[in-house]
Every structure is written in C-alpha cells, then in structure tokens.
Design an enzyme around this catalytic site. Structure first.
Site, PDB file in Angstrom:
ATOM      1  NE  ARG A 204     -55.895-115.183  81.531  1.00  0.00           N
ATOM      2  CZ  ARG A 204     -56.308-115.456  80.303  1.00  0.00           C
ATOM      3  NH1 ARG A 204     -55.423-115.550  79.335  1.00  0.00           N
ATOM      4  NH2 ARG A 204     -57.581-115.602  80.035  1.00  0.00           N
TER       5      ARG A 204
ATOM      6  CG  ASP B 203     -50.946-112.231  77.936  1.00  0.00           C
ATOM      7  OD1 ASP B 203     -49.748-112.237  77.579  1.00  0.00           O
ATOM      8  OD2 ASP B 203     -51.874-111.935  77.165  1.00  0.00           O
TER       9      ASP B 203
END
Ligand code: AMP
Ligand code: MG
Length: 499
Positions: A187, A256
C-alpha cells in the site's frame, strides 16, 4: 484426511515478502476458530489459482481458509504499514487482524497474495480483537465480485467462512474470515511506514520489490523510482476513473487503503450510487465528505503525493531535484484520469468517435441527472436501448428524472449528435449494453444479503446477488427487481466502517 491426498500442502507456496527487511513484517499465526463453516467458496478464483474447487471445498480446505491449518510450506506473516487516515498521519498500523498466508502463482503466471482477514490479532492489532464480523466479510465478497465482473481491478474473494465465534461490535455477530487474493498487499502506507522511520534502505527495498513484482517494464528505466511513481500514478488514475463510471465510492481512501498495484483494496463502507449525486458519501465516519464520490480523483492525487514524499530520497541527489522529479511523475495523473473519464462517459452515451462538444454533452447529462435525482445505473442502461431516430420510446428513461422535460431537451441534442456517428444504430446499442450494466451492488441489496446472513445464516440472498452481479450486462428474466433502486424506506444512506 491425509493432506497429501488433498494436495494443498504440495502447492508451491511462496513468500517473497519475507525476503524484505525483517523490520517490515512480523511472523504471526492465526488464532484457531472453534467451529468453522462455509459461507462461500469462490470456484472461479480457486481455479484461477490452479486450485481444484472440489478439493478446496473439503474439510482440509476449510481448515486452511479459516486459519486452523497452515499448509506446510507456507510461513504466514503480518505486514507493517502506516497511513494517512482522513488526512492525519498514523505511523503504526499494519495487518492487525490479517495474515499473509503466502503467494500462489495463478494460471497467467502472476504471483498472487493469499491473505486471511479476520484470523485473529497479530502484533499490529493495537488492542483490536483481530476479528471480522460476518457482515463486512460478505460486503467485501460482494463488492469485490461486483467490481471484478465490471472488469475493474480489485482484490478477489477466494472464500468466506464463519469461525463459530461471536464478534461484538454494535451488536453480537457471527465471526468470519475472508480469504482474499491480491496482486499484492503493498500500500502507499507500506512506503510511509519505512519513510517515517527514516529507513531509506527499507523504502528502497520496497520500491525494488514493487518494481519487480508490479512494474517490471519500468524496472530498467533510467530513473526506475520515478518510473515506479509514474506507474502507480497511471494505474491509480485508471482505477479511479473506472470507479467513477461504475458509480463506486470506496469510502475510506486512506493511504493505507490504496494499493501500489492499482487494485481496489480494503472494502469498508463502500457503496454504489443509486440516484446520481456527486457529493454522495456513505461512510458513517466521513462526516466532512472527504471521500465523497467526486472527491476521489482529488484524494487519489493527494495520496500519490504522500507516496512521492516517501520515495523522495530515491528520486534525486538533492532535495530540489527529487521534488522536481516527483512533480514531473505526478503531473501525469490529472490528464490521464481526465482522458479516461471523458472517454468512458463518451462511450457510455454511445459515441464511438470523439468530437468537439462531446464532453459538454456528457456533462450536461450528468448535470440533469444530479439535479433530477436520476438513477446512475439505470439511466445509462436504458439510454442504451433507445433508438436514435425517434423519441417515442423514451419513457423508461424520462421517468428516471423528476422533471422529465430536462431529459427531453438533452435527448434531442444527443440524437443530433448520434446522427453524425458512422457506426450503425444497432451496433451503437449493442456496444452501449456491453458497457452499461443493468445490475449493480446497490446498498439496500448488500444490506439485504448481510441481514439475512447475520440474522438467520441465510445465504440465499447473497447467492442470488452473485448470480446477477457476475453477469451485470445481461438481462436476467425474473430478477428485474434486483436491478431496481430502493424504495424510499429501504434506502441505505450510511454504511458503517464497523469492520
Ligand atoms: P481498516 O479500517 O480495516 O482499513 O483497518 C485500519 C487498521 O486497523 C488496520 O491496521 C487494521 O489491521 C486495523 N484493524 C481494523 N480492525 C481491527 C480489529 N478488529 N483487530 C485488529 N486490528 C484491526
Ligand atoms: Mg485497511
């Protein structure tokens, strides 16, 4: 059953992530589930991984997919990451309730992560219980299947299983585990994790890993890390444009929750719009509308800037040079998004050629739809069936608009423009039906499936939805009600992160 007769141990499980610096992950094991049972095994995804669905559907498969049994060669781990959540940096997140079981190579030769989500607390749980209730697991299963069937990059659900435990959120719910498959779980927040610790070697290792795994064509570029940033930027621009066309709202576009590979990841309070309103927000925690439908490209670009910051030490020898290269890499985002978004809208209204005035025509339709509360999916779908030479059959589209006259004026201009198309009208309609779905995962339908599963362990609504959502462009006689917007009392205006 002997594991070897099943063959799941014999699979070539990999774990390339474990070759990265050990400070980027922690080894962890699942918490045993007392009484696992199936919600659903995704046969198509199993087959895509070279797994035999019939084998996986046995008790050994269930044990693996709930985390009760680790296939011998797999060495599960939890990944560390950080992230900007609603604009605020949180330096320590990570897989709090998920385990990367390992990697399997799919039928196209692409390495895929297999992750268990809801398999118990890990060292990154930060006090969380490590569990997932059945509701969000079913929502993620449905949402990812819906996007996949539209051809939009996404993680996939391999299986959903109940654990036999009760999870306490707003109310007690059955606990569940989602086994999901992803191009990877890297991510933007993974890079931020290393960068926030001043760990330049960690950032470099992650960047090299991402280049090799997701952007191999860019690995040999003169400036590979700039090329990586450009690659992620391009993939994200395309992804967000595709979301916009699907009426999809991710809901929690924290850094994230944005995948480096350009796949949709981490379905929380997502939703597909009914009536078109660019300011639509479903997430109950997004009180500022930060992640509203029309903010998604802006936020994606903001998130990419956070990735650029994390990569800065790799981008140049001086800060000025690195900043200039970061800007250069990100400059492509807007035009790329705009081009794909505009081309998509043109196609959705049946224009095969691009002419001056087309964007204005498409935007005019969107404006009327927003003002008149027209349903996003049905407007484009029903438009697909209208002949270009007469307005006589317009009623099904007209009645989607509160004041149908607004549509009439637009339709006249649209028909004038269609007359200039070289493509035949029949071909135009066929092409429109192939990109304008009849079915979408409307919130009230997702809620219906979740309620049935949560309250009565009734999985029939989920099955029915998957039937139509797996072929969203087909008409499904007898299932027309699943294509309809909600009655006012069934409208879901907020979905809870409560995951
Ligand atoms: P999410 O909102 O699901 O994207 O999760 C944000 C962060 O919270 C991630 O680091 C998750 O691993 C963590 N998290 C969410 N729910 C739980 C839970 N029930 N137990 C432990 N960690 C969790
Ligand atoms: Mg997340």
């Amino acid at each position: 059953m002997d594991a070897r007769t099943v063959g799941l141990d014999a699979l070539p499980w990999g774990q390339s992530y474990a070759e990265l610096p050990a400070r980027l992950y922690q080894r962890a094991g699942p918490r045993p589930a007392p009484a696992p049972d199936w919600i659903r095994l995704n046969h198509a995804v199993a087959r895509s991984l070279g797994l035999d669905p019939a084998t996986l559907a046995g008790p050994e498969g269930l044990a693996i997919l709930v985390g009760n049994r680790i296939p011998a060669p797999a060495e599960p781990l939890a990944q560390a990451y950080a992230g900007h959540q609603f604009g605020h940096f949180v330096p320590q997140l990570g897989d709090g309730r998920a385990l990367l079981l390992g990697e399997l190579t799919d039928r196209n030769g692409v390495r895929r992560d297999v992750q268990l989500k809801g398999s118990g607390p890990t060292p990154y749980a930060r006090g969380g219980d490590g569990r997932a209730p059945i509701g969000p697991v079913i929502r993620e299963y449905l949402g990812s299947e819906a996007l996949a069937a539209l051809g939009i990059p996404t993680t996939r659900a391999l299986a959903a299983v109940t654990t036999g435990e009760t999870v306490y959120r707003w109310q007690p719910e059955p606990g569940a585990v989602l086994a999901r498959v992803a191009a990877s779980h890297l991510r933007i927040g993974t890079f931020e994790y290393a960068a926030a610790r001043g760990d330049e070697a960690g950032v470099r290792a992650l960047a090299d890993y991402a280049l090799a795994r997701h952007y191999p064509d860019r690995a040999g570029a003169e400036r590979p890390y700039q090329a990586l940033l450009e690659g992620v930027s391009a993939a994200t621009a395309d992804l967000v444009a595709d979301w916009m066309h699907a009426g999809f709202i991710h809901g929690v576009m924290n850094t994230d929750n944005l995948a480096i590979a350009g796949e949709t990841i981490d379905y929380g309070p997502f939703g597909f719009m009914d009536a078109f309103d660019p300011a639509t927000v479903y997430s109950s925690i997004d009180t500022q509308g930060r992640y509203a439908y029309d903010q998604q490209p802006v936020i994606a670009e903001w998130n990419l800037a956070r990735l650029a910051e994390a990569l800065l030490p790799l981008l140049g020898t001086t800060r000025e040079q690195a900043l200039a290269r970061a800007q250069e890499a990100l400059a492509g985002f807007r035009p790329r998004f705009e081009a794909r978004h505009r081309a998509g809208l043109r196609a959705r209204i049946g224009l095969a050629e691009a002419r001056d005035g087309d964007d204005a025509l498409a935007n005019e339709l969107l404006r009327h739809m927003a003002e008149q509360g027209a349903d996003w999916t049905l407007t484009f779908r029903r438009l697909s069936d209208l002949p270009s030479d007469t307005a006589e059959a317009d009623e099904p589209v007209r009645r989607l608009f509160q004041a149908p006259a607004a549509f009439d004026a637009w339709a006249a201009a649209w028909r004038e423009r269609l007359a200039a198309e070289v493509r035949s009208d029949a071909d135009r309609r066929t092409a429109m039906r192939a990109i304008n779905p009849a079915y979408t995962l409307r919130n009230h339908l997702a809620q219906w499936a979740v309620d049935a599963a949560t309250e009565r362990l009734d999985l029939a609504p989920m099955e029915q939805l998957l039937q139509v959502l797996s072929e969203p462009y087909a008409d499904h006689p007898g299932w027309e009600h699943l294509a309809q917007p909600p009655q006012p009392e069934a409208r879901v205006t907020r979905t809870f992160c409560g995951t």
